[in-house]
Design a protein around this motif. Structure first.
Motif, PDB file in Angstrom:
ATOM      1  N   ARG A 134       0.832  -1.207   0.000  1.00  0.00           N
ATOM      2  CA  ARG A 134       0.000   0.000   0.000  1.00  0.00           C
ATOM      3  C   ARG A 134       0.865   1.255   0.000  1.00  0.00           C
ATOM      4  NH1 ARG A 134      -2.346  -0.657   4.631  1.00  0.00           N
ATOM      5  NH2 ARG A 134      -3.573  -2.388   3.859  1.00  0.00           N
ATOM      6  N   GLU A 135       1.890   1.273   0.828  1.00  0.00           N
ATOM      7  CA  GLU A 135       2.797   2.425   0.874  1.00  0.00           C
ATOM      8  C   GLU A 135       3.554   2.586  -0.441  1.00  0.00           C
ATOM      9  OE1 GLU A 135       3.178   4.826   3.166  1.00  0.00           O
ATOM     10  OE2 GLU A 135       1.477   3.909   4.186  1.00  0.00           O
ATOM     11  N   PHE A 136       3.983   1.481  -1.030  1.00  0.00           N
ATOM     12  CA  PHE A 136       4.680   1.540  -2.312  1.00  0.00           C
ATOM     13  C   PHE A 136       3.763   2.105  -3.398  1.00  0.00           C
ATOM     14  CE2 PHE A 136       5.904  -0.489  -6.337  1.00  0.00           C
ATOM     15  CZ  PHE A 136       7.189   0.004  -6.447  1.00  0.00           C
ATOM     16  N   LYS A 137       2.512   1.675  -3.380  1.00  0.00           N
ATOM     17  CA  LYS A 137       1.547   2.157  -4.372  1.00  0.00           C
ATOM     18  C   LYS A 137       1.300   3.652  -4.199  1.00  0.00           C
ATOM     19  CE  LYS A 137      -2.855   0.830  -6.382  1.00  0.00           C
ATOM     20  NZ  LYS A 137      -3.992  -0.075  -6.303  1.00  0.00           N
ATOM     21  N   LYS A 138       1.186   4.111  -2.947  1.00  0.00           N
ATOM     22  CA  LYS A 138       1.015   5.544  -2.689  1.00  0.00           C
ATOM     23  C   LYS A 138       2.209   6.331  -3.200  1.00  0.00           C
ATOM     24  CE  LYS A 138      -1.739   5.524   1.554  1.00  0.00           C
ATOM     25  NZ  LYS A 138      -1.705   5.889   2.978  1.00  0.00           N
ATOM     26  N   ALA A 139       3.401   5.824  -2.948  1.00  0.00           N
ATOM     27  CA  ALA A 139       4.614   6.523  -3.369  1.00  0.00           C
ATOM     28  C   ALA A 139       4.706   6.593  -4.888  1.00  0.00           C
ATOM     29  CB  ALA A 139       5.845   5.838  -2.792  1.00  0.00           C
ATOM     30  N   THR A 140       4.417   5.499  -5.556  1.00  0.00           N
ATOM     31  CA  THR A 140       4.493   5.514  -7.020  1.00  0.00           C
ATOM     32  C   THR A 140       3.401   6.384  -7.611  1.00  0.00           C
ATOM     33  OG1 THR A 140       3.232   3.448  -7.152  1.00  0.00           O
ATOM     34  CG2 THR A 140       5.626   3.282  -7.226  1.00  0.00           C
ATOM     35  N   ASN A 141       2.211   6.399  -7.022  1.00  0.00           N
ATOM     36  CA  ASN A 141       1.153   7.283  -7.506  1.00  0.00           C
ATOM     37  C   ASN A 141       1.543   8.739  -7.309  1.00  0.00           C
ATOM     38  OD1 ASN A 141      -0.539   5.281  -8.420  1.00  0.00           O
ATOM     39  ND2 ASN A 141      -1.714   5.160  -6.533  1.00  0.00           N
ATOM     40  N   GLY A 142       2.202   9.049  -6.201  1.00  0.00           N
ATOM     41  CA  GLY A 142       2.663  10.409  -5.951  1.00  0.00           C
ATOM     42  C   GLY A 142       3.699  10.838  -6.966  1.00  0.00           C
ATOM     43  N   ILE A 143       4.604   9.951  -7.304  1.00  0.00           N
ATOM     44  CA  ILE A 143       5.631  10.258  -8.304  1.00  0.00           C
ATOM     45  C   ILE A 143       4.985  10.450  -9.673  1.00  0.00           C
ATOM     46  CG2 ILE A 143       7.606   9.310  -9.556  1.00  0.00           C
ATOM     47  CD1 ILE A 143       8.423   7.967  -6.901  1.00  0.00           C
ATOM     48  N   MET A 144       4.045   9.583  -9.992  1.00  0.00           N
ATOM     49  CA  MET A 144       3.374   9.680 -11.298  1.00  0.00           C
ATOM     50  C   MET A 144       2.580  10.981 -11.400  1.00  0.00           C
ATOM     51  SD  MET A 144       3.978   6.883 -13.115  1.00  0.00           S
ATOM     52  CE  MET A 144       2.596   6.440 -14.109  1.00  0.00           C
ATOM     53  N   SER A 145       1.869  11.375 -10.333  1.00  0.00           N
ATOM     54  CA  SER A 145       1.080  12.599 -10.389  1.00  0.00           C
ATOM     55  C   SER A 145       1.990  13.822 -10.442  1.00  0.00           C
ATOM     56  CB  SER A 145       0.121  12.690  -9.199  1.00  0.00           C
ATOM     57  OG  SER A 145       0.836  12.811  -7.992  1.00  0.00           O
TER      58      SER A 145
END
Length: 64
Positions: free
Chosen positions: A42-53
Motif C-alpha cells: 500500500r505504501e509503495f503504491k502511494k509513493a508511485t502514484n505520488g511520483i506519477m502525479s
C-alpha cells in the motif's frame, strides 16, 4: 495491468508458496506477515502514484 512475476506463477504455484510459508513460519505468524506485506504494498503504491502525479503535473506546466 501487468502483475510482474505473480502473473506467471499460477494457482498451483501460489498454493505451494503458501504451504511452504505455513510450514516455515507457522500459523500464528502468517496473519502478521500478511498484514506487513499488505501495508508495504500500500505504501509503495502511494509513493508511485505520488511520483506519477508529480510527473504529470510537470508535463502540464511545461505545455503552458
Amino acid at each position: 495491468m501487468y502483475m510482474g512475476f505473480v502473473g506467471n506463477i499460477g494457482f498451483p504455484g501460489l498454493i505451494l508458496i503458501l504451504l511452504v510459508a505455513l510450514i516455515i513460519f507457522g500459523p500464528s505468524k502468517l496473519p502478521e506477515i500478511g498484514k506487513a506485506v499488505g501495508s508495504s504494498l500500500r505504501e509503495f503504491k502511494k509513493a508511485t502514484n505520488g511520483i506519477m502525479s508529480d510527473d504529470d503535473s510537470n508535463k502540464v506546466e511545461d505545455k503552458k
